[in-house]
Design an enzyme around this catalytic site. Sequence first.
Site, PDB file in Angstrom:
ATOM      1  N   ASP A  89     -17.496   8.146  -8.385  1.00 20.15           N
ATOM      2  CA  ASP A  89     -17.573   7.247  -9.522  1.00 20.15           C
ATOM      3  C   ASP A  89     -17.543   8.006 -10.855  1.00 20.15           C
ATOM      4  OD1 ASP A  89     -17.739   4.457  -9.287  1.00 20.15           O
ATOM      5  OD2 ASP A  89     -19.583   4.508 -10.488  1.00 20.15           O
TER       6      ASP A  89
ATOM      7  N   TYR B  45      -6.757   7.199 -15.912  1.00 20.75           N
ATOM      8  CA  TYR B  45      -5.959   6.045 -16.322  1.00 20.75           C
ATOM      9  C   TYR B  45      -5.011   6.406 -17.468  1.00 20.75           C
ATOM     10  CZ  TYR B  45      -9.108   2.997 -13.650  1.00 20.75           C
ATOM     11  OH  TYR B  45      -9.804   2.377 -12.647  1.00 20.75           O
TER      12      TYR B  45
ATOM     13  N   GLU C 242      -7.732  -3.868  -6.366  1.00 25.98           N
ATOM     14  CA  GLU C 242      -6.439  -4.081  -5.715  1.00 25.98           C
ATOM     15  C   GLU C 242      -6.507  -4.251  -4.206  1.00 25.98           C
ATOM     16  OE1 GLU C 242      -7.669  -1.326  -7.143  1.00 25.98           O
ATOM     17  OE2 GLU C 242      -6.875   0.507  -6.260  1.00 25.98           O
TER      18      GLU C 242
ATOM     19  N   HIS D 113      -0.735  -1.648  -8.178  1.00 29.69           N
ATOM     20  CA  HIS D 113      -1.389  -0.854  -7.131  1.00 29.69           C
ATOM     21  C   HIS D 113      -0.785  -1.124  -5.743  1.00 29.69           C
ATOM     22  CE1 HIS D 113      -4.600   1.518  -8.827  1.00 29.69           C
ATOM     23  NE2 HIS D 113      -5.176   0.491  -9.439  1.00 29.69           N
TER      24      HIS D 113
ATOM     25  N   GLU E 203      -4.449   5.821 -10.355  1.00 30.41           N
ATOM     26  CA  GLU E 203      -4.640   5.023 -11.568  1.00 30.41           C
ATOM     27  C   GLU E 203      -3.617   5.316 -12.677  1.00 30.41           C
ATOM     28  OE1 GLU E 203      -6.319   2.405 -11.532  1.00 30.41           O
ATOM     29  OE2 GLU E 203      -7.587   2.738  -9.768  1.00 30.41           O
TER      30      GLU E 203
ATOM     31  N   GLY F 117     -10.653  -5.744 -12.084  1.00 32.41           N
ATOM     32  CA  GLY F 117      -9.893  -6.130 -10.910  1.00 32.41           C
ATOM     33  C   GLY F 117      -9.990  -5.064  -9.850  1.00 32.41           C
TER      34      GLY F 117
ATOM     35  N   HIS G 221      -1.660  -4.795 -13.504  1.00 33.70           N
ATOM     36  CA  HIS G 221      -2.244  -3.532 -13.040  1.00 33.70           C
ATOM     37  C   HIS G 221      -2.569  -3.591 -11.540  1.00 33.70           C
ATOM     38  CE1 HIS G 221      -4.768   0.162 -13.513  1.00 33.70           C
ATOM     39  NE2 HIS G 221      -5.434  -0.386 -12.519  1.00 33.70           N
ATOM     40  N   GLU G 222      -3.289  -4.619 -11.142  1.00 32.39           N
ATOM     41  CA  GLU G 222      -3.681  -4.701  -9.725  1.00 32.39           C
ATOM     42  C   GLU G 222      -2.449  -4.900  -8.838  1.00 32.39           C
ATOM     43  OE1 GLU G 222      -6.477  -3.559  -9.432  1.00 32.39           O
ATOM     44  OE2 GLU G 222      -7.257  -3.999 -11.432  1.00 32.39           O
TER      45      GLU G 222
END
Length: 632
Positions: free
Chosen positions: A401, A409, A295, A323, A342, A293, A319-320
Amino acid sequence: MIKKLTSGLCYALCAILLVSSCTPGKEYPIVIETDMKRSDTHSFAHPEEAVVTHLSWHARVNFELKKIDATATLTIKSTADAKQLVLDTKDLTIKSITNGNNEALNFSIGETQPFLGAPLTINITPKTKNVLVSYETSENAEALQWLEPSQTTDKSYPFLFTQSQAILARSWVPIQDSPGIRFTYDAQVEVPKELLALMSASNPTEKNESGIYTFEMKQAIPAYLLALAVGDVQFSALGKRSGVYAEPSVLAQATAEFEDLEKMISAAEKLYGPYRWDRYDLIVLPSSFPFGGMENPRLTFATPTILAGDKSLTSLVAHELAHSWSGNLVTNANWNDFWLNEGFTVYFEYRIMEALYGREYSEMLALLSLQDLKTEIEEMKAADQFKDTSLKFDLTNRNPDDGMTSIPYDKGYFFLRMLEEKVGREKFDGFLKDYFTSNSFKTMTTEQFTKILQTQLFDAYDMDVQPALYEAWIYTPGLPADCPNPVSDKFENVDKALTTWLANQSKEELQASYHSDDWSTHEWLRFIRNLPDTLSTDQMQALDQAFGFTATGNSEIFNVWGILIIANQYEAGYGRLESFLIHTGRRKFLMPLYKEFVKTPEGIEMAKAIYQKARPNYHFVASSSIDALLGL
Ligand code: BES
Ligand code: ZN
């Protein structure tokens, strides 16, 4: 260029200071805070001279040429002696740049740098209020994925979607692409008449005759939250302020899967304050979407792999949604502080799931997280990346990245949970609600956060908390000794069942003594993940016959089972595995499978053969990771 180097150097210096200055005292660790706030080494922008405050985007989406033709009109705020506006770009063709009076402005495009693209420097005067950049995107714009009809679910129309986080917005909009810079936007987008356009903004719910759609995002957002999707999608309402968009054949299932969304929004508001973005909609994208996902404000982008048919994978929606507070309201100032986005979001996600489905449910999620975290730390240690297992670390000169591991997380989650357990839930919730409210539409660094934590929580309640706590959790690699331990009776039951299974492989006993017929997705994930790495073909077959793992429609379950298929060369699973790899673009699923393949020479051959067929279906963020893994 020189400025970049010096700011990078300053950053490295700050990082050294941070780890070395761990003297006791409550002030720790606040180091040259103002300096760090502005030092985003992943953007060329000089916001202290001229900063974008609004984007007005007019675009034509051309599916034949796979490019977007656009004009970005930027409203800027600048200093009294401003001379330049610096934007981030990547592979854009700039056609012309003018001011609000249609007068040409001189500009230059700097050298292209790895990951970052090239700075676009525009000469301005202090009087320049608007800058109009007319440009087109390139065929390999990294944020964009252009899908042929055959790559969509319904196979009738082409599809386009963007993925801007972390630093790919610059490949489709010339903008100051730093999470610390926020702007409002409006847009007018022309698309083929058979398609609907949607953005991270106010959205239409149906197609119109003209194929021209207008959008408005009144709340200021950073560039990584710019998003566009264009496809044959329809809308279905879920509640008074929520709904879902999907291709026609997916819409009914999506509507059923997300039926608890309105409850999630209410639970979230009850925890940490009002939802600030008016509407919350979801779009289920074609299967090549590289993430679970994303956000994007007002319109979360989601993978179809969460449509399990039984709502069992909807923690991703929580989760999204979370955010919308952590990340979109209070935003990491730069990508070194990614854990602030996160880690807070995972914590918030589990609290939403606990509110809806109970503690037993959220504890299963937490235990799966803990297992992920421990495994990832071990793997990173083995790969000589142990230093990247601290919550905050320096990504200068690297692809942001690289920071997308389970550390921000799951370690982030356990840090916050540890704090909750230390001070008690009531105080912690009060603190968090206040944190989100007071810092709405602002950016946050790790150092600002620890200062707020110290004054608003520990000092406020007269708690003697030592700086060693931050040192251990934020600036030290590995897992601190005081990491909380989630408890789940259901998982204990699964663990016993697993031992029994390995002893006698009796499905009946699992059903009779351990109620395996009633197990949820999470219990099955626990079961499969804890099977021995090496299983005989007979054992694999017995498991498959008893529980139908190869044929499961649940993507998370198939993903962990797929690893066993590869590890044990279970040929009966190869067909499904290949089809899964060709039809799924979600990197979190792809990477563990390809990584398992590359452990043996035969595996590498198989991986390459499958990848050749699958690669055209993957988004750049997935294919670039797999290219690197396979040495292509
Ligand atoms: N914001 C992330 C996705 C992301 C992070 C994209 C960094 C690019 C760079 C999103 O919220 C996310 O975390 N997605 C997860 C979902 C999960 C943790 C429930 C995913 O895609 O797997
Ligand atoms: Zn996230």
